[in-house]
Enzyme design. Structure first.
Site, PDB file in Angstrom:
ATOM      1  N   TYR A  99      51.974  22.343  17.309  1.00  0.00           N
ATOM      2  CA  TYR A  99      52.976  22.986  18.145  1.00  0.00           C
ATOM      3  C   TYR A  99      54.224  22.092  18.110  1.00  0.00           C
ATOM      4  O   TYR A  99      54.156  20.910  18.451  1.00  0.00           O
ATOM      5  CB  TYR A  99      52.447  23.127  19.574  1.00  0.00           C
ATOM      6  CG  TYR A  99      53.399  23.884  20.460  1.00  0.00           C
ATOM      7  CD1 TYR A  99      53.545  25.258  20.311  1.00  0.00           C
ATOM      8  CD2 TYR A  99      54.162  23.234  21.416  1.00  0.00           C
ATOM      9  CE1 TYR A  99      54.443  25.951  21.101  1.00  0.00           C
ATOM     10  CE2 TYR A  99      55.053  23.928  22.206  1.00  0.00           C
ATOM     11  CZ  TYR A  99      55.189  25.288  22.046  1.00  0.00           C
ATOM     12  OH  TYR A  99      56.074  25.981  22.824  1.00  0.00           O
ATOM     13  N   ASP A 171      44.344  20.053  21.916  1.00  0.00           N
ATOM     14  CA  ASP A 171      45.074  21.238  22.369  1.00  0.00           C
ATOM     15  C   ASP A 171      44.238  22.445  21.941  1.00  0.00           C
ATOM     16  O   ASP A 171      44.170  22.770  20.750  1.00  0.00           O
ATOM     17  CB  ASP A 171      46.470  21.250  21.725  1.00  0.00           C
ATOM     18  CG  ASP A 171      47.322  22.441  22.164  1.00  0.00           C
ATOM     19  OD1 ASP A 171      46.744  23.449  22.625  1.00  0.00           O
ATOM     20  OD2 ASP A 171      48.559  22.370  22.025  1.00  0.00           O
ATOM     21  N   LYS A 196      49.356  31.376  27.379  1.00  0.00           N
ATOM     22  CA  LYS A 196      48.912  32.174  26.249  1.00  0.00           C
ATOM     23  C   LYS A 196      47.688  33.023  26.629  1.00  0.00           C
ATOM     24  O   LYS A 196      47.837  33.985  27.354  1.00  0.00           O
ATOM     25  CB  LYS A 196      48.652  31.266  25.047  1.00  0.00           C
ATOM     26  CG  LYS A 196      49.783  30.231  24.801  1.00  0.00           C
ATOM     27  CD  LYS A 196      51.096  30.840  24.408  1.00  0.00           C
ATOM     28  CE  LYS A 196      52.280  29.890  24.455  1.00  0.00           C
ATOM     29  NZ  LYS A 196      52.118  28.610  23.783  1.00  0.00           N
TER      30      LYS A 196
HETATM   31  C1  LIG Z   1      52.687  27.429  23.678  1.00  0.00           C
HETATM   32  C2  LIG Z   1      51.950  26.233  23.239  1.00  0.00           C
HETATM   33  C3  LIG Z   1      52.175  24.987  23.837  1.00  0.00           C
HETATM   34  C4  LIG Z   1      53.221  24.769  24.916  1.00  0.00           C
HETATM   35  O1  LIG Z   1      52.916  25.465  26.079  1.00  0.00           O
HETATM   36  P1  LIG Z   1      54.043  26.031  27.097  1.00  0.00           P
HETATM   37  O2  LIG Z   1      53.231  26.761  28.102  1.00  0.00           O
HETATM   38  O3  LIG Z   1      54.961  26.888  26.294  1.00  0.00           O
HETATM   39  O4  LIG Z   1      54.745  24.849  27.665  1.00  0.00           O
HETATM   40  C5  LIG Z   1      51.430  23.917  23.380  1.00  0.00           C
HETATM   41  N1  LIG Z   1      50.518  24.048  22.405  1.00  0.00           N
HETATM   42  C6  LIG Z   1      50.280  25.231  21.797  1.00  0.00           C
HETATM   43  C7  LIG Z   1      49.278  25.304  20.712  1.00  0.00           C
HETATM   44  C8  LIG Z   1      50.989  26.362  22.195  1.00  0.00           C
HETATM   45  O5  LIG Z   1      50.757  27.531  21.580  1.00  0.00           O
END
Ligand SMILES: *Cc1c(COP(=O)(O)O)cnc(C)c1O
Length: 374
Positions: A99, A171, A196
């Site tokens: 990301y 993550d 997400k």
């Molecule tokens: C969207 C995303 C983030 C960041 O999250 P936010 O809620 O936009 O701050 C981090 N890692 C991944 C894999 C993402 O898809």
């Protein structure tokens, strides 16, 4: 209890007041003290804790098999909190495909505070081992990675981290605990952008850290969460728990759509390559089989053509909205390179697809018409 049941059970809050089946939203910022000065219900002030946030934290911690969940105002706030738990002079390893903002955060913000970082090919155990220094305190993984869907062997890397006394964080935004449980594979920390799949409807921002153990790091992170105050509002916490109640069905149905679309696109003459861990052609298909119970609903494709032609495809597609973000019920498509900038290692002809809950026949027909006129 299986995860589908846990998702429903863990988001219920007994309501002695009215017997409500759905948790009420506690907007109150402050909570009454008893005559002896204690807090009868354990709540003091909403930055410190709030019933809706607590429910969300407990639920996601359970789904990830962790002991501690800490909710934040966004995924990036959660990531920030973990980096803030480190000290000046410490060193972090991050994926070279990740990301984008995670690496930018280290370069633009944390470098000023003396946190060192190295980007590594996280598909290679030897590359990781070589990058470890005496000051290395954290290995940050993102698997599948954004936007090239590369996989990291969580079990092997977590074991390597443990040997060196280094924390391993994953993550897990893309896989979700429906398909992948990093803490069960040896990781210490899981991070989520609940914006997400947990939220699931593209209408909230949120982040979460889950720790395997309630240890000194967890205590430090609790302090950071409460003192820096990048916490979700009660309503956003409530919407996230509402999303969790349908997480399993959404993720499974979206994954089935993604698998079918990936297979269709792989066979299409206008497509150069498809990056999706559910395809036997994925270079790390064996790792996917080992650590994931499903391949997820994100994929990326490289079209035969350049950036302009790739962007033209996004305009021809009618059912895929050209927009950033992912994990909602609607299908989205994005040309990542033009979002990330010229420094980005993402190929020019790459399009990232978040596959939604629409009927798969309609989604495939849409790609057929869009690519047919390429
Ligand atoms: C969207 C995303 C983030 C960041 O999250 P936010 O809620 O936009 O701050 C981090 N890692 C991944 C894999 C993402 O898809």
């Amino acid at each position: 209890m299986k995860i589908e049941t846990l998702a429903i059970q863990s988001t219920q809050m007994p309501d002695a007041n009215a017997g409500a089946v759905v948790a009420p939203i506690y907007l109150s910022t402050t909570f009454e003290r008893a005559a002896d000065g204690s807090y009868t219900h354990g709540f003091i002030y909403s930055r410190n804790d709030n019933p809706n946030r607590q429910l969300l934290e407990k639920s996601i911690a359970l789904l990830e098999n962790g002991q501690v969940g800490l909710a934040f105002a966004s995924g990036m706030a959660a990531t920030t909190a973990l980096f803030q738990a480190l000290k000046s002079g410490d060193h972090v390893l991050t994926p070279n495909d990740a990301y984008y903002a995670t690496n930018v955060l280290l370069e633009n913000i944390f470098a000023h505070w003396g946190l060192q970082a190295t980007k590594v090919d996280m598909t290679s155990l030897s590359a990781i081992a070589e990058a470890i220094r005496p000051e290395t305190k954290l290995i940050w993984l993102e698997t599948p990675s954004n936007p090239q869907l590369r996989l990291s062997d969580i079990q092997a890397i977590a074991a390597l981290a443990k040997q060196h006394g280094i924390y391993c964080a994953v993550d897990n935004t893309w896989a979700t605990p429906i398909w992948q449980k990093p803490l069960d594979l040896g990781a210490d920390i899981v991070m989520h952008s609940t914006t997400k799949y947990f939220g699931g409807h593209s209408d909230i921002l949120g982040g979460m850290l889950v720790l395997k153990e309630d240890n000194a790091l967890a205590q430090r992170l609790r302090d950071i969460q409460k003192l820096t105050g990048a916490v979700p509002s009660p309503f956003e916490a409530w919407l996230a728990t509402r999303g969790i109640r349908t997480l399993a069905v959404r993720v499974k149905a979206q994954t089935a759509n993604a698998q079918a679309l990936a297979e269709y696109l792989t066979a299409h003459p206008a497509i150069e390559s498809v990056h999706y861990p559910g395809l036997t052609s994925h270079p790390q298909f064996a790792i996917a089989q080992k650590q994931m119970t499903g391949a997820g609903a994100m994929l990326s494709v490289q079209i035969k053509g350049d950036a302009i032609q790739a962007m033209a495809v996004t305009q021809k597609l009618k059912l895929f909205t050209t927009a950033t973000s992912l994990g909602g019920v609607e299908s989205l498509i994005e040309h990542r390179k033009s979002v990330e900038g010229t420094q980005s290692p993402t190929p020019d002809n790459l399009l990232r697809v978040s596959v939604g809950l629409e009927n798969i026949d309609d989604l495939i027909a849409d790609w057929a018409q869009a690519l047919g006129s390429l």
